[in-house]
Design an enzyme around this catalytic site. Structure first.
Site, short mmCIF file in Angstrom:
data_model
loop_
_atom_site.label_atom_id
_atom_site.label_comp_id
_atom_site.label_asym_id
_atom_site.label_seq_id
_atom_site.Cartn_x
_atom_site.Cartn_y
_atom_site.Cartn_z
N ARG A 122 0.74 -1.35 -0.10
CA ARG A 122 0.00 0.10 0.11
C ARG A 122 0.99 1.25 0.15
O ARG A 122 0.30 2.37 -0.40
CB ARG A 122 -0.85 0.07 1.11
CG ARG A 122 -2.01 -1.20 1.29
CD ARG A 122 -2.78 -1.33 -0.01
NE ARG A 122 -3.40 -2.59 -0.25
CZ ARG A 122 -3.97 -3.03 -1.41
NH1 ARG A 122 -3.54 -2.69 -2.50
NH2 ARG A 122 -4.82 -4.00 -1.16
N CYS A 176 -3.10 -12.06 2.77
CA CYS A 176 -2.08 -12.57 3.75
C CYS A 176 -2.41 -14.00 3.94
O CYS A 176 -3.84 -13.95 4.40
CB CYS A 176 -1.80 -11.61 4.63
SG CYS A 176 -0.84 -10.11 4.42
N GLU A 236 1.80 -19.72 5.82
CA GLU A 236 2.49 -21.12 5.33
C GLU A 236 2.07 -22.34 6.28
O GLU A 236 2.08 -22.03 7.55
CB GLU A 236 4.03 -20.80 5.38
CG GLU A 236 4.43 -20.24 4.22
CD GLU A 236 4.35 -20.62 2.90
OE1 GLU A 236 4.37 -21.89 2.55
OE2 GLU A 236 4.13 -19.98 1.86
N TYR A 294 14.84 -13.92 -4.62
CA TYR A 294 14.80 -14.50 -2.97
C TYR A 294 15.78 -13.58 -2.42
O TYR A 294 17.09 -13.57 -2.74
CB TYR A 294 15.29 -15.96 -3.19
CG TYR A 294 14.08 -16.58 -3.80
CD1 TYR A 294 12.93 -17.28 -2.89
CD2 TYR A 294 13.75 -16.74 -5.21
CE1 TYR A 294 11.99 -17.86 -3.61
CE2 TYR A 294 12.81 -17.29 -5.75
CZ TYR A 294 11.79 -17.84 -4.85
OH TYR A 294 10.79 -18.54 -5.42
#
Length: 124
Positions: free
Chosen positions: A62, A74, A77, A107
């Site tokens: 944002r 969101c 995992e 990454y």
């Protein structure tokens, strides 16, 4: 054609400031390397490992001008035994004419171990 643009990073502390900052750095590299415009993005998924709880990493997106209406979600995992800790992962679904092998995935920090074969973070 919609392509997935992947990236991940890690944080060393579970604070809102570090989570948002690390995510902002990751997103800016993904956007820059792939020349992504907000209107070409269908959605963005951001996941965290279960030890990242101090903030929603989506707050970082944002901060980017023009990204107000891009759908962002969101999620957590799955807690796989011995997996990388303190990790934030991003998956952008982008409309592009680029081929799969032309997408630049990024990454950063300790997340480099996740996909060293795809890491294009040095391309900047």
């Amino acid at each position: 054609m919609i392509r997935g643009v992947r990236g991940a990073t890690t944080v060393s502390t579970n604070t809102e400031e570090e989570i948002v900052f690390a995510t902002e750095v990751l997103l800016s590299k993904l956007i820059e390397l792939n020349r992504i415009e907000p209107d070409s993005v269908a959605s963005v998924f951001i996941s965290t490992t279960e030890d990242v709880t101090a903030a929603f990493p989506a707050k970082a997106l944002r901060k980017f001008e023009g990204w107000t209406y891009v759908p962002v979600m969101c999620m957590r995992e799955i807690p796989v035994l011995n997996s990388l800790k303190m990790c934030i992962r991003v998956m952008m679904h982008v409309n592009t004419n680029q081929l799969q092998n032309e997408i630049n995935h990024v990454y950063l920090n300790n997340a480099k171990v996740l996909r060293p074969d795809l890491d294009n973070s040095l391309a900047l």
